[in-house]
Design an enzyme around this catalytic site. Structure first.
Site, PDB file in Angstrom:
ATOM      1  N   GLU A  67     -15.559 -46.958   0.161  1.00 41.19           N
ATOM      2  CA  GLU A  67     -14.340 -46.670  -0.613  1.00 41.19           C
ATOM      3  C   GLU A  67     -13.457 -45.649   0.096  1.00 41.19           C
ATOM      4  O   GLU A  67     -12.221 -45.741   0.049  1.00 41.19           O
ATOM      5  CB  GLU A  67     -14.721 -46.183  -2.015  1.00 41.19           C
ATOM      6  CG  GLU A  67     -15.513 -47.182  -2.839  1.00 41.19           C
ATOM      7  CD  GLU A  67     -14.840 -48.534  -2.941  1.00 41.19           C
ATOM      8  OE1 GLU A  67     -13.590 -48.597  -2.898  1.00 41.19           O
ATOM      9  OE2 GLU A  67     -15.554 -49.548  -3.054  1.00 41.19           O
ATOM     10  N   HIS A 123     -11.302 -47.424   2.518  1.00 39.49           N
ATOM     11  CA  HIS A 123     -10.103 -48.013   1.911  1.00 39.49           C
ATOM     12  C   HIS A 123      -8.999 -46.958   1.774  1.00 39.49           C
ATOM     13  O   HIS A 123      -7.814 -47.244   1.995  1.00 39.49           O
ATOM     14  CB  HIS A 123     -10.436 -48.587   0.532  1.00 39.49           C
ATOM     15  CG  HIS A 123     -11.054 -49.955   0.570  1.00 39.49           C
ATOM     16  ND1 HIS A 123     -10.495 -51.000   1.263  1.00 39.49           N
ATOM     17  CD2 HIS A 123     -12.170 -50.443  -0.025  1.00 39.49           C
ATOM     18  CE1 HIS A 123     -11.240 -52.077   1.101  1.00 39.49           C
ATOM     19  NE2 HIS A 123     -12.271 -51.770   0.335  1.00 39.49           N
TER      20      HIS A 123
END
Length: 298
Positions: free
Chosen positions: A131, A134
């Protein structure tokens, strides 16, 4: 570069939105769609993180309420050379996670209670690193804006059922086609973006955490649980499904055009190949990913 790609995406989705407005209402429909599109762009840019977090009833945590999780995110963010994002917990038995926010300085990572209960600390660290990748790539802004437009275009196209377009342009075939193709076009953009970026986030996440097999094991477990455990908030907000590390819905199974994520087995195979390559190079093991002070997650 992230802002450039996002700008192109916003322009393309705005053009699609204007096209839908023109078919539904001619010139007036185009003007109205333009005003709405500008407002949506502004809202999506400044409020993407809070809007998505509210959809999934995520609650913020800190060093007092979830010390181990907060410590883990902070350490991994330092390795990724990122500001520490806000940390949220989603009350869901399905293990999953997503990141959101318009840039690294205004980002958040949300993990489910199921993720912390069903995965090891090393596997959770690998998910968090994915994450953070990202966030580092500015994927969070792009995917959130895409989700916003996808939902709006679908809703606008469905208005054709009630209003039938402008009098000068009433065409049942065109209206039916728009009701089908407009949501499809928006969904295709959303899916293509997510699919192309999951592999890259896996790769960069491995660079952050240092262990490809941790993420491979995490993906295998999450996929298994996601196939059996419902995520009610995601089912109510399917346009956000592409933001999760594994599709939280039960609608996809194969690595095809209409899947919001690449096939999990393909991602695992890529990670296993990367692990073999790192082993051949004699890559050193990373530092332990778990926080230094053992204890309950939250």
């Amino acid at each position: 570069m992230g802002y450039v790609k996002t700008g192109i995406l916003m322009a393309a989705m705005t053009a699609l939105f204007l096209g839908v407005g023109y078919i539904l209402g001619g010139g007036y429909g185009t003007v109205i769609a333009l005003v709405v599109a500008v407002g949506m762009n502004a809202f999506a840019y400044w409020n993407s993180d809070s809007a998505v977090l509210r959809m999934h009833n995520a609650r913020p945590v800190d060093a007092h309420t979830a010390p181990e999780l907060q410590q883990m995110v902070m350490e991994l963010a330092q390795r990724a050379e990122l500001p520490t994002p806000a940390v949220y917990i989603i009350q869901s038995d399905q293990p999953n996670a997503f990141a959101t926010g318009r840039n690294p300085d205004n980002a958040a990572v949300a993990v489910s209670t199921g993720l912390m209960e069903r995965l090891s600390r090393d596997e959770v660290a690998a998910v968090v690193a994915h994450e953070l990748a990202h966030i580092k790539n500015y994927d969070t802004l792009t995917m959130t804006i895409t989700a916003t437009f996808a939902g709006a275009i679908s809703m606008l196209a469905n208005f054709a059922m009630f209003f039938g377009g402008s009098r000068e342009r009433q065409n049942p075939i065109a209206m039916i086609a728009m009701m089908i193709l407009a949501p499809l076009a928006a969904a295709l953009v959303q899916m293509a973006i997510s699919r192309s970026r999951e592999y890259e986030a896996d790769r960069i996440g491995v660079q952050i955490v240092g262990q490809p097999l941790w993420l491979a094991d995490a993906l295998r477990k999450i996929q298994g649980y996601a196939a059996r455990i419902d995520n009610d908030a995601a089912e109510r907000n399917p346009a956000t499904a592409h933001m999760f590390i594994i599709n939280p819905l039960h609608a996809h199974a194969r690595d095809k055009l209409f899947s919001t994520h690449p096939a999990t087995e393909n991602r695992i195979a890529a990670l296993e190949a990367l692990a073999a390559e790192m082993s051949q190079r004699g890559a050193p093991r990373s530092r332990p990913s778990a926080p230094r002070n053992p204890g309950p997650w939250a």
